[in-house]
Design a protein around this motif. Structure first.
Motif, short mmCIF file in Angstrom:
data_model
loop_
_atom_site.label_atom_id
_atom_site.label_comp_id
_atom_site.label_asym_id
_atom_site.label_seq_id
_atom_site.Cartn_x
_atom_site.Cartn_y
_atom_site.Cartn_z
N SER B 40 0.81 -1.22 0.00
CA SER B 40 0.00 0.00 0.00
C SER B 40 0.84 1.26 0.00
N VAL B 233 -7.52 8.66 1.37
CA VAL B 233 -7.80 8.24 2.75
C VAL B 233 -6.83 7.12 3.11
N SER B 234 -6.30 7.17 4.32
CA SER B 234 -5.35 6.16 4.79
C SER B 234 -5.71 4.75 4.32
N LYS B 235 -4.78 4.12 3.59
CA LYS B 235 -5.01 2.73 3.16
C LYS B 235 -4.90 1.76 4.31
N ASP B 236 -4.00 2.07 5.24
CA ASP B 236 -3.80 1.18 6.38
C ASP B 236 -5.10 1.05 7.16
N SER B 237 -5.75 2.18 7.37
CA SER B 237 -7.00 2.14 8.14
C SER B 237 -8.11 1.49 7.33
#
Lengths: 387, 387
Positions: B40, B233-237
């Protein structure tokens, strides 16, 4: 994305840092993060901190890396984390704009400026700030905010204020002030300094940036803006950012053999090699020119950054097409190369910005095409005047 | 936070969903996410999608959960992911506001409305939209945008449009339309519907929300806003949200014994029990009143949600203090209980909103204090008129 066909479109419009994947693949488990389902559920990260949504572990690793690299003064500053440095630019604008002025404060940046600035400032037609264009041409009375990107996006040059008078509030975007792209001449020391993982470690998908802010009240307002706009910043990405920043710091303090260099060395060497090949291809085509850079001493490496004048390791190539070509973006699009036009950076269509942070296969294909480019018939002077 | 001293301050101002930690602690490894350093890294998640920063795995789990719960029509909608539903409200406002109108479009919501709305709309003094207060009192000509939170924050009631005419553009914030808080009477079917993990799974720290949008052009503009404000938007989240949503869906499809219920059952039962105790304590004090709710049939459970009229499982208690008390927030603060004043929700200081989503120890301490409250001397009628 048209797969790997040799005639596929190459998108070098965005600065998507996929070049970095190789470094992280080699790091294996050290850079892996594990987050159990019950962790980081609260809105709050650090209730005692002005920036209550700042993960302490992330803040620690940010400070450690800057201390190793020496690219920013971090003492007596407030750290504000943002959803990428894009959110931090807006937070800074909010914090620096008077709320009760007669008219919106002017926001300027020297052309060529980062292409997102005008829309960032004006998208909501704010009554507190207003985009006022090229800082070098700004001659209005009264207060102003100047956005200073150094090294600059798109052209890679180091920059200071370009407005011909004092009295401005300055925001320094230092996203590219890292040893893989530029000589670290001294620790930057400004009122507001912005950084981002997108360009330092290559993790654009995390959407994590950070600001060092001298003035407590400015920092407080920046925090307020981020609270209003997103109620803080993803904790998952902050924790992951802490992990990868730690690996970068470790790679500097305990560098391995050539196959296990620090992130800065590995990416720097890649960038220098790409620039050398790019300069060769551009020279051969005789259709374009590239910026020249002066040698500079890098304190991080303890050596001159550019022993050969003209070489570079900047993240973007700021390419200018020469007469009779007039629109560089349109010309390159004929070769299925997507770039960002100079018009978006506040200058003419003879320029384009080309990302040099893409994966090898795209960069190589791009170079191949540049090496074999010809003047199209329609761009020959006789043709142009004949139609 | 003053540790666990019995006289410590209890902060029930925010809707911080730490109540959910227990459920997730019990899930163990199933809810854990592992992200290697090389994953990501790109800005892009799904180039073929209108919402190019939407992780396909997250979108799949969102659709699966809504299909199980039956709380929203999801066919023929565009999904837009946001940095919490807070960012999506702003994206919707941007998308629905005419860019070239003579004056900013009015934005309204029926009081008591979510306390963040006025500042969200007006923080940049936008020229495209302007907060115009209570929807029930709105009587201006021309177009308007109405924000409809249902079940409502702060009072828990189901809502429709409150403006006394048609022609408005409606945004439905359905953050609390989940079976732990409310009866799912039918799948919601509106132009723009917003949801968030903060209130559905309890992961406020992720900052992940999603919107279902009927109109392609509106969805496109919402995506543009998120691109401008945070470049995605945050991929991790998003990946972590996909993991926890999957566990919630699995917990519904394969419920275990009492010790291993679905998230909705576990949290619903906790909320009902808290409300029962809260009503008891409030009745005993005789200083306050709480809203009453009507029984409603929940299609998700296949049973009446509130067999005992007056019981509830709403996320907040909307507490009203009775004469002679006038300022409920000030009164509770004397007992070191921090709440949000009714003034912030567009009504009077006799109301406060109290989060019921906090951890057990805080909720229990809160109830203990409510049970032993007395009218302060200064609030006794004879005292008030004597000074």
């Amino acid at each position: 994305m048209a797969g790997n066909a040799p005639d596929r479109t190459i998108n070098l419009d965005h600065g998507d840092p996929t070049l970095y994947e190789h470094f992280w693949q080699e790091k294996g488990d050290r850079a892996t993060i594990v987050i159990p389902g019950w962790q980081s559920m609260s809105y709050f990260s650090d209730l005692g901190n002005l920036c209550w949504f700042l993960e302490p572990e992330f803040a620690r690793e940010v400070l450690r890396l800057h201390s190793i690299v020496g690219n920013a003064v971090t003492e007596d500053r407030h750290i504000v984390v943002g959803t990428g440095s894009t959110q931090l630019v807006q937070a800074a604008l909010y914090a620096l704009s008077p709320q009760d002025a007669q008219e919106p404060i002017s926001v300027v940046s020297a052309a060529p400026y980062y292409s997102a600035y005008p829309a960032l400032v004006d998208c909501l037609k704010s009554g507190i700030h207003k985009w006022a264009g090229d800082a070098a041409k700004f001659n209005k009375e009264g207060p102003f905010i100047e956005l200073i990107t150094s090294p600059n996006n798109p052209d890679g040059y180091n920059r200071g204020s370009a407005v011909n008078r004092t009295g401005g509030k300055l925001v320094h975007d230092l996203a590219y002030y890292w040893p893989q792209y530029a000589a670290i001449s001294s620790p930057a020391d400004h009122e507001i300094m912005l950084f981002t993982v997108s360009k330092s470690t290559g993790h654009a998908g995390m959407r994590i940036g950070w600001a060092f802010v001298k003035d407590r009240e400015v920092a407080r307002k920046m925090v307020k803006f981020i609270e209003l706009s997103t109620i803080g910043v993803s904790k998952d990405s902050q924790l992951r950012a802490a992990t990868v920043l730690k690996v970068v710091s470790d790679s500097c303090e305990h560098p391995g053999p050539a196959s296990n260099q620090s992130l800065f060395d590995e990416v720097h060497n890649l960038m220098v090699a790409r620039w050398r090949r790019l300069r060769g291809a551009v020279k051969q085509s005789a259709l374009f020119t590239l910026p020249d850079f002066s040698p500079a001493f890098c304190r991080f490496r303890g050596q001159y950054f550019e022993p050969q004048p003209g070489s570079s390791s900047a993240a973007f190539a700021w390419l200018r097409c020469e007469e009779p070509l007039e629109d560089c973006q349109v010309f390159l699009r004929k070769y299925k190369i997507l770039t960002r036009s100079g018009r978006q950076f506040g200058v003419g269509p003879q320029y384009v910005r080309i990302s040099l942070l893409d994966r090898d296969e795209n960069f190589n294909l791009f170079l191949e095409r540049v090496s074999t480019m010809d003047l199209p018939q329609s761009a020959q002077p006789e043709e142009r005047f004949g139609s």
